[in-house]
Write a protein that holds these residues in place. Structure first.
Motif, PDB file in Angstrom:
ATOM      1  N   GLY A  76      -3.690 -21.733  10.869  1.00 42.44           N
ATOM      2  CA  GLY A  76      -4.176 -23.094  11.037  1.00 42.44           C
ATOM      3  C   GLY A  76      -4.929 -23.597   9.809  1.00 42.44           C
ATOM      4  N   ILE A  77      -5.485 -24.810   9.945  1.00 41.26           N
ATOM      5  CA  ILE A  77      -6.215 -25.444   8.844  1.00 41.26           C
ATOM      6  C   ILE A  77      -7.353 -24.555   8.363  1.00 41.26           C
ATOM      7  CG2 ILE A  77      -7.693 -27.406   8.270  1.00 41.26           C
ATOM      8  CD1 ILE A  77      -5.987 -29.106  10.169  1.00 41.26           C
ATOM      9  N   ALA A  78      -8.104 -23.967   9.294  1.00 40.15           N
ATOM     10  CA  ALA A  78      -9.255 -23.132   8.915  1.00 40.15           C
ATOM     11  C   ALA A  78      -8.825 -21.937   8.076  1.00 40.15           C
ATOM     12  CB  ALA A  78      -9.994 -22.666  10.170  1.00 40.15           C
ATOM     13  N   SER A  79      -7.619 -21.371   8.352  1.00 40.01           N
ATOM     14  CA  SER A  79      -7.176 -20.203   7.582  1.00 40.01           C
ATOM     15  C   SER A  79      -6.898 -20.572   6.134  1.00 40.01           C
ATOM     16  CB  SER A  79      -5.914 -19.607   8.224  1.00 40.01           C
ATOM     17  OG  SER A  79      -4.805 -20.488   8.095  1.00 40.01           O
ATOM     18  N   ASP A  80      -6.429 -21.818   5.883  1.00 39.62           N
ATOM     19  CA  ASP A  80      -6.202 -22.254   4.509  1.00 39.62           C
ATOM     20  C   ASP A  80      -7.526 -22.423   3.764  1.00 39.62           C
ATOM     21  OD1 ASP A  80      -3.553 -22.214   4.993  1.00 39.62           O
ATOM     22  OD2 ASP A  80      -3.199 -24.364   4.762  1.00 39.62           O
TER      23      ASP A  80
END
Length: 489
Positions: free
Chosen positions: A71-75
């Motif tokens: 997800g966005i947080a992993s990027d």
């Protein structure tokens, strides 16, 4: 004989000196070898390990798929890993509630993406916000558009348990009937089945869930002024990491932010080839040729149809991005004056109050009221009154400095935050504003004056007490003849 004996002694002494040199050389080689093989271990000891928890079911913001964070947080975590000397280890949980329990008990050091709130500040310290997103309302397809939470009325509103909105909506809108739900999916299904009238949540995750669940009878049907300001939350023992991560957040470029958003809001069509075609063997070369020709024509037709659908979906994605920008602007601004709205001002003031608690700086609030504005509406009509409000808002913005925050408080009342400004400087700015209004030519040559109340932040102030003192000073200015400035004690 004497010469022979002397020669033997010389050879013996030479051998002893040579052996010592060889011994010292070998010692140095062994020590160098031991240093080389232990160097990675020493370097590894300098890398601190940080355990983090996530919401396992909140895509596209974050989730856990096959034990892997996505997800966005992993990027954003990848950006943090490249810039900071920390090794991040995911602690698996089954729900967001379990993640918050782990944060409270110290099983996790941090969580990557959440809003700050009064309850969460009891056990977490927050970084600067690094991702912003609007929250929207979802209803059945036949319902009229909902302008804001003030238009909910008697409807039942669904909110996910443990989310920040469950704290803030009752605080700002205590009259709304709320039903607490276990997840966003449960909320959308409740709207679809008619168990609740509306559901509130993040635009990006709701849009993805509606498409994933293939809910045809529900739609995004409004927005609210409470936006997401997503941050990193550190447990109290790790609060010292906050300024370190803040420096990294400030270095993230606009291009990096946009690339991450585009990657997780993109819409794609996956072409699939059907390999289950049943071939019939028919005698005769001519008939076999006709079958292959027919398959070729069908494949061309399918390919053209997929290209057309891809083009339509790309157009929908561009329209969605445009609507997202419009919704984000509208959620922050008053639609008549284009100044910030009350909820945005309160959110900004809350952040500023936290800054004042850490730093010894002066800040002031101005409460501004247009004198006898009701009389203007009664004599000239509301259309002229709206025009006066717009002209005054332009004058107000022109009088302020970069960094000052002006908002429409309600009706003909306005509020201004003056960061890093003492009482004397605030009074100077207020006088300049009064003079600008007195000398301005409003529509229909209407003579307009204003009254202003000024309050400077005190050490024991809350948001409510600070604003109340400015409002009391404004009330005093109106009672003493209007067209003047009064400061709070």
């Amino acid at each position: 004989m004497l010469i022979t004996h002397t020669f033997v002694k010389v050879i013996h002494a030479f051998n002893q000196q040579y052996n010592r040199a060889i011994f010292h050389l070998m010692k140095k080689i062994v020590l160098l070898f031991l240093f080389i093989i232990t160097l990675p271990v020493i370097a590894q000891q300098d890398i601190k390990t940080l355990k983090y928890c996530v919401d396992p079911d909140w895509m596209p913001f974050e989730g856990v798929v096959n034990g892997k964070h996505t997800g966005i947080a992993s990027d954003y975590l990848e950006l943090f890993s490249q810039s900071l000397p920390y090794k991040f280890i995911l602690v698996s949980t089954n729900s967001w509630k379990e993640s918050t329990d782990f944060l409270k008990s110290g099983k996790c050091d941090l969580t990557l993406m959440l809003n700050s709130s009064a309850e969460r500040e009891k056990y977490l310290t927050f970084s600067l916000p690094y991702f912003f997103g609007p929250n929207v309302l979802v209803t059945k397809g036949g319902m009229p558009f909902i302008q804001d939470l003030t238009a909910i009325g008697d409807m039942t509103l669904g909110v996910v348990s443990g989310y920040r909105l469950l704290e803030e909506i009752p605080m700002y809108y205590p009259e709304i009937k709320i039903k607490v739900l276990s997840s966003e999916e449960a909320g959308l299904l409740s709207v679809n089945q008619g168990d609740i009238d509306a559901f509130v949540g993040s635009l990006y995750s709701i849009n993805l869930s509606i498409n994933t669940l293939n809910l045809q009878s529900v739609k995004i049907n409004g927005w609210i002024s409470l936006q997401d300001k997503l941050r990193i939350g550190f447990t109290k023992p790790n609060a010292h990491l906050t300024p370190i991560f803040n420096k990294t957040i400030e270095k993230i470029s606009s291009k990096q932010h946009n690339d991450i958003l585009m990657r997780w809001s993109d819409v794609r069509v996956v072409k699939q080839t059907d390999y289950t075609v049943l071939y019939y063997f028919i005698s005769g070369m001519s008939l076999l040729f006709i079958v292959f020709l027919w398959r070729y024509l069908v494949s061309i037709k399918i390919s053209n149809a997929l290209k057309h659908k891809n083009k339509e979906l790309e157009q929908i994605r561009e329209e969605l991005l445009f609507v997202n920008k419009e919704l984000e602007y509208l959620s922050f601004h008053d639609n008549l004056t284009n100044l910030y709205n009350r909820h945005y001002f309160m959110s900004t003031l809350n952040d500023h109050l936290n800054q004042l608690a850490r730093q010894e700086i002066d800040s002031c609030i101005l409460m501004v009221d247009l004198d006898f504005f009701k009389k203007i509406n009664d004599e000239f009509g509301h259309a002229v009154g709206d025009k006066i409000l717009q002209q005054f808002s332009a004058l107000l913005l022109n009088a302020l400095r970069a960094g000052d925050i002006a908002a429409r408080w309600g009706g003909e009342e306005f509020v201004v935050l003056l960061p890093e400004t003492d009482n004397n400087s605030s009074l100077t700015l207020a006088k300049r504003l009064i003079e600008a209004v007195e000398h301005h030519s409003f529509d229909l040559n209407i003579n307009l004056t204003i009254s202003i109340g000024v309050s400077q932040f005190k050490d024991n102030d809350t948001i409510e007490s600070w604003i109340e003192r400015a409002d009391t000073a404004l009330y005093q200015a109106k009672n003493e003849g209007r067209n003047c400035i009064k400061e709070s004690l």
